[in-house]
Design an enzyme around this catalytic site. Structure first.
Site, PDB file in Angstrom:
ATOM      1  N   LYS A 132       6.820 -42.420   8.968  1.00  0.00           N
ATOM      2  CA  LYS A 132       8.153 -41.810   9.031  1.00  0.00           C
ATOM      3  C   LYS A 132       8.787 -41.967  10.415  1.00  0.00           C
ATOM      4  O   LYS A 132       9.995 -41.803  10.569  1.00  0.00           O
ATOM      5  CB  LYS A 132       8.098 -40.333   8.651  1.00  0.00           C
ATOM      6  CG  LYS A 132       7.380 -39.424   9.621  1.00  0.00           C
ATOM      7  CD  LYS A 132       7.354 -37.991   9.112  1.00  0.00           C
ATOM      8  CE  LYS A 132       6.651 -37.051  10.086  1.00  0.00           C
ATOM      9  NZ  LYS A 132       7.379 -36.890  11.349  1.00  0.00           N
ATOM     10  N   ASP A 133       7.969 -42.284  11.443  1.00  0.00           N
ATOM     11  CA  ASP A 133       8.493 -42.464  12.797  1.00  0.00           C
ATOM     12  C   ASP A 133       8.894 -43.899  13.095  1.00  0.00           C
ATOM     13  O   ASP A 133       9.458 -44.181  14.158  1.00  0.00           O
ATOM     14  CB  ASP A 133       7.443 -42.028  13.830  1.00  0.00           C
ATOM     15  CG  ASP A 133       7.147 -40.544  13.772  1.00  0.00           C
ATOM     16  OD1 ASP A 133       8.039 -39.788  13.347  1.00  0.00           O
ATOM     17  OD2 ASP A 133       6.036 -40.145  14.148  1.00  0.00           O
TER      18      ASP A 133
ATOM     19  N   ARG B  98      16.621 -32.667   8.957  1.00  0.00           N
ATOM     20  CA  ARG B  98      16.443 -32.665   7.497  1.00  0.00           C
ATOM     21  C   ARG B  98      15.936 -31.308   7.007  1.00  0.00           C
ATOM     22  O   ARG B  98      16.460 -30.747   6.037  1.00  0.00           O
ATOM     23  CB  ARG B  98      15.450 -33.769   7.102  1.00  0.00           C
ATOM     24  CG  ARG B  98      15.025 -33.759   5.642  1.00  0.00           C
ATOM     25  CD  ARG B  98      13.889 -34.732   5.397  1.00  0.00           C
ATOM     26  NE  ARG B  98      12.708 -34.417   6.189  1.00  0.00           N
ATOM     27  CZ  ARG B  98      11.790 -33.516   5.832  1.00  0.00           C
ATOM     28  NH1 ARG B  98      11.925 -32.838   4.704  1.00  0.00           N
ATOM     29  NH2 ARG B  98      10.732 -33.303   6.591  1.00  0.00           N
ATOM     30  N   ARG B  99      14.897 -30.783   7.671  1.00  0.00           N
ATOM     31  CA  ARG B  99      14.355 -29.491   7.260  1.00  0.00           C
ATOM     32  C   ARG B  99      15.364 -28.374   7.451  1.00  0.00           C
ATOM     33  O   ARG B  99      15.484 -27.474   6.613  1.00  0.00           O
ATOM     34  CB  ARG B  99      13.081 -29.201   8.050  1.00  0.00           C
ATOM     35  CG  ARG B  99      11.908 -30.105   7.665  1.00  0.00           C
ATOM     36  CD  ARG B  99      10.761 -29.987   8.641  1.00  0.00           C
ATOM     37  NE  ARG B  99       9.638 -30.847   8.268  1.00  0.00           N
ATOM     38  CZ  ARG B  99       8.756 -31.328   9.114  1.00  0.00           C
ATOM     39  NH1 ARG B  99       8.849 -31.031  10.417  1.00  0.00           N
ATOM     40  NH2 ARG B  99       7.767 -32.103   8.704  1.00  0.00           N
TER      41      ARG B  99
ATOM     42  N   ARG C 263       9.938 -27.889  19.274  1.00  0.00           N
ATOM     43  CA  ARG C 263       9.517 -29.210  19.738  1.00  0.00           C
ATOM     44  C   ARG C 263       8.059 -29.167  20.177  1.00  0.00           C
ATOM     45  O   ARG C 263       7.452 -28.110  20.282  1.00  0.00           O
ATOM     46  CB  ARG C 263      10.386 -29.665  20.915  1.00  0.00           C
ATOM     47  CG  ARG C 263      11.863 -29.738  20.587  1.00  0.00           C
ATOM     48  CD  ARG C 263      12.667 -30.151  21.818  1.00  0.00           C
ATOM     49  NE  ARG C 263      12.495 -29.237  22.924  1.00  0.00           N
ATOM     50  CZ  ARG C 263      13.151 -28.081  23.040  1.00  0.00           C
ATOM     51  NH1 ARG C 263      13.996 -27.714  22.098  1.00  0.00           N
ATOM     52  NH2 ARG C 263      12.959 -27.310  24.102  1.00  0.00           N
TER      53      ARG C 263
ATOM     54  N   ARG D 250       3.423 -26.464  18.835  1.00  0.00           N
ATOM     55  CA  ARG D 250       4.374 -25.784  17.950  1.00  0.00           C
ATOM     56  C   ARG D 250       3.736 -24.576  17.272  1.00  0.00           C
ATOM     57  O   ARG D 250       4.387 -23.541  17.093  1.00  0.00           O
ATOM     58  CB  ARG D 250       4.917 -26.773  16.916  1.00  0.00           C
ATOM     59  CG  ARG D 250       5.961 -27.727  17.509  1.00  0.00           C
ATOM     60  CD  ARG D 250       6.532 -28.656  16.473  1.00  0.00           C
ATOM     61  NE  ARG D 250       5.615 -29.749  16.189  1.00  0.00           N
ATOM     62  CZ  ARG D 250       5.497 -30.345  15.001  1.00  0.00           C
ATOM     63  NH1 ARG D 250       6.204 -29.915  13.975  1.00  0.00           N
ATOM     64  NH2 ARG D 250       4.667 -31.345  14.835  1.00  0.00           N
TER      65      ARG D 250
ATOM     66  N   CYS E 230      23.555 -44.059  11.498  1.00  0.00           N
ATOM     67  CA  CYS E 230      23.926 -42.675  11.794  1.00  0.00           C
ATOM     68  C   CYS E 230      22.776 -41.747  11.450  1.00  0.00           C
ATOM     69  O   CYS E 230      22.217 -41.818  10.364  1.00  0.00           O
ATOM     70  CB  CYS E 230      25.157 -42.287  10.985  1.00  0.00           C
ATOM     71  SG  CYS E 230      25.603 -40.544  11.095  1.00  0.00           S
TER      72      CYS E 230
END
Length: 533
Positions: free
Chosen positions: A80-81, A127-128, A145, A151, A238
């Site tokens: 995903k990164d 997104r979350r 972060r 976290r 974007c």
């Protein structure tokens, strides 16, 4: 393959878990491997600038450079990164079988906050945030972060009701709390490729790519391609709250993709079930379906919201760093300088050195690129910057004195250095104030140039309201192609700010010499403007 396969990875616990899993699976097929930790760019020798090769993401940049330099044979990433377009010369070699793709809410106390009028939930993911506010519009979101362990600790240290994590990361590190302390968010559409581990290799290394296919999980590869196609087609450059999930059940693929507004007020969703052999363009089809039915308008709104205030960073920023910025501040970033380490002669550190001086992390890393910590016998170490100090004490030894910028350290050394000689590990581009001040006060300065700063200037558009600088060299590089106009210059510290004041009318200095502090100063400065917009 008789050769040992060098597996490149970042050194975080989660990244090492991924790399070691790849090593174990390759070992199952009789291949020998070694783990190579890559956390800095090292000695860059490339035919083209990074941006021309498509290397822009901070999460993957260091590994991409190491791969192109053939310092490693394969690189392991959280899929995903990884940018949807891979750098020139690098290809996807394999996917491990996907882990849990769901998000999870880790609870601070109990679930009673759901019955109250409001709640405070932590996440650094756009997104979350958007999906949570879509479902719970009366709740508030706060930024979060750091790595997984950091976290989790922040959740305990702050007055939050809960924080959202990727389930896979918590499970892989064996940090998923007991059942009473977490809630599976099966209603939340995950990030494209969440829970998947991607292996990349050089396109020209056909033998190694064939070896990687031995551990490739076809179902995961098929599903992740659909999700990443959806992201690439919809995103169009974007940053937006986008979720996507493809799953295979027998011979059928079920795919759901969604686009949200950042404030969670609007949602557009696509869902389709097709036979596996008919799913080639499913991700692109779903994205175009959304774009043609109002998605383009929503994307424009996302773009307007995200970029009502535009800033430009002269250093590439990570996802965690950009998450610090107010959602109405749009940021473009790229590296205006690159670092190349010099090769140093062993005689430089053959004998013990009484006093040494560092003014940057680059100098520390360049020195360690040439010598092991055991070879460095320094009695007194002086440096500029808290992060430089932390790096030195982690890798070399105790720092005797640190100051926030060069002039203050020069004054300290003039007053306190007993033996009037010091070895200064520096780069090819440096400010003269510190060594000049020392020389003027009869302190002998032995300069060792251990790295090269190479300027990579580029022309930027005039639409940006602020420019972010992290070194005097970054300012020099910027000015080669751009004018100062009335743009605001945000600087990481006094040394950079002093140079900026020679060229810019409006200069702001961060409270701390960190990228995060620079970004916080941007938020503070534009706070009123954002409220009015």
């Amino acid at each position: 393959m008789d050769k040992i396969i060098r597996i490149g990875t970042r050194s975080s616990e989660l990244a090492l878990w991924q790399a070691n899993t790849v090593a174990e699976q390759l070992a199952h097929f009789g291949h020998k491997t070694e783990i190579v930790k890559i956390d800095s760019l090292g000695d860059i020798v490339l035919d083209k600038p990074l941006y021309e090769l498509g290397i822009t993401g901070v999460f993957t940049k260091n590994l991409d450079v190491a791969l192109l330099n053939e310092e490693i044979d394969i690189a392991v990433h959280s899929s995903k990164d990884v940018p949807t377009k891979l750098p020139e010369g690098i290809v996807q070699a394999a996917y491990l079988k996907r882990g849990d793709f769901n998000d999870v809410l880790v609870i601070k106390e109990d679930e009673n906050f759901f019955t109250k009028n409001s709640a405070l939930i932590a996440t650094g993911s756009l997104r979350r945030k958007a999906q949570w506010l879509y479902r719970y519009p009366h709740h508030k979101i706060t930024g979060l972060r750091g790595n997984v362990i950091t976290r989790l600790q922040k959740l305990q240290d702050n007055d939050w009701d809960g924080a959202i994590f990727a389930t896979a990361g918590l499970k892989r590190l064996k940090l998923l709390p007991e059942k009473e302390k977490h809630i599976k968010l099966d209603w939340m559409i995950p990030a494209p490729a969440q829970g998947a581990v991607m292996i990349v290799a050089l396109e020209k290394n056909e033998e190694l790519i064939e070896i990687c296919k031995e551990i490739n999980h076809e179902e995961t590869a098929t599903c992740v391609k659909i999700e990443r196609d959806f992201l690439q087609t919809l995103e169009g450059g974007c940053t937006a709250p986008i979720g996507a999930l493809a799953m295979i059940f027998e011979d059928e693929i079920k795919f759901k993709g969604a686009l949200f507004s950042p404030d969670g007020k609007h949602k557009m969703e696509f869902y389709k079930e097709v036979a596996v052999n008919n799913a080639t363009d499913l991700g692109k089809f779903g994205a175009n379906y959304i774009l043609e039915r109002g998605g383009k308008k929503l994307m424009r709104e996302v773009n307007d919201i995200e970029k009502s205030t535009l800033i430009y960073s002269t250093k590439s920023l990570s996802h965690d760093q950009t998450a610090i910025l107010n959602s109405k501040i749009g940021v473009t970033s790229s590296d205006f300088i690159t670092i190349r380490n010099n090769r140093l002669k062993p005689v430089i550190v053959k004998k013990p050195i009484k006093n040494v001086l560092f003014t940057s992390q680059n100098a520390v890393e360049a020195l360690l690129n040439n010598f092991s910590p055991m070879e460095l016998d320094f009695e007194n170490i002086y440096c500029v910057g808290r992060r430089t100090k932390r790096l030195i004490e982690k890798r070399i030894g105790k720092v005797k004195h640190v100051e926030s910028y060069g002039e203050k350290l020069a004054n300290f050394l003039v007053d306190n250095l007993e033996e009037k000689e010091i070895t200064f590990f520096c780069g090819n581009i440096r400010r003269d104030e510190l060594p000049t001040k020392l020389t003027e006060n009869n302190i002998k300065v032995n300069e060792v140039e251990c790295y090269q700063t190479q300027l990579t200037p580029r022309k930027i558009e005039e639409k940006f309201k602020a420019i972010l600088f992290y070194s005097p060299s970054g300012i020099e590089s910027y000015l080669k192609e751009n004018k100062t106009n009335d743009i605001v210059a945000f600087c990481i510290g006094e040394t950079t700010a002093s140079e900026a004041k020679k060229h810019f009318k409006n200069v702001k200095v961060s409270k701390l010499s960190t990228v995060e502090s620079v970004l916080n100063s941007v938020n503070e400065y534009f706070n009123e403007t954002i409220k009015e917009s």
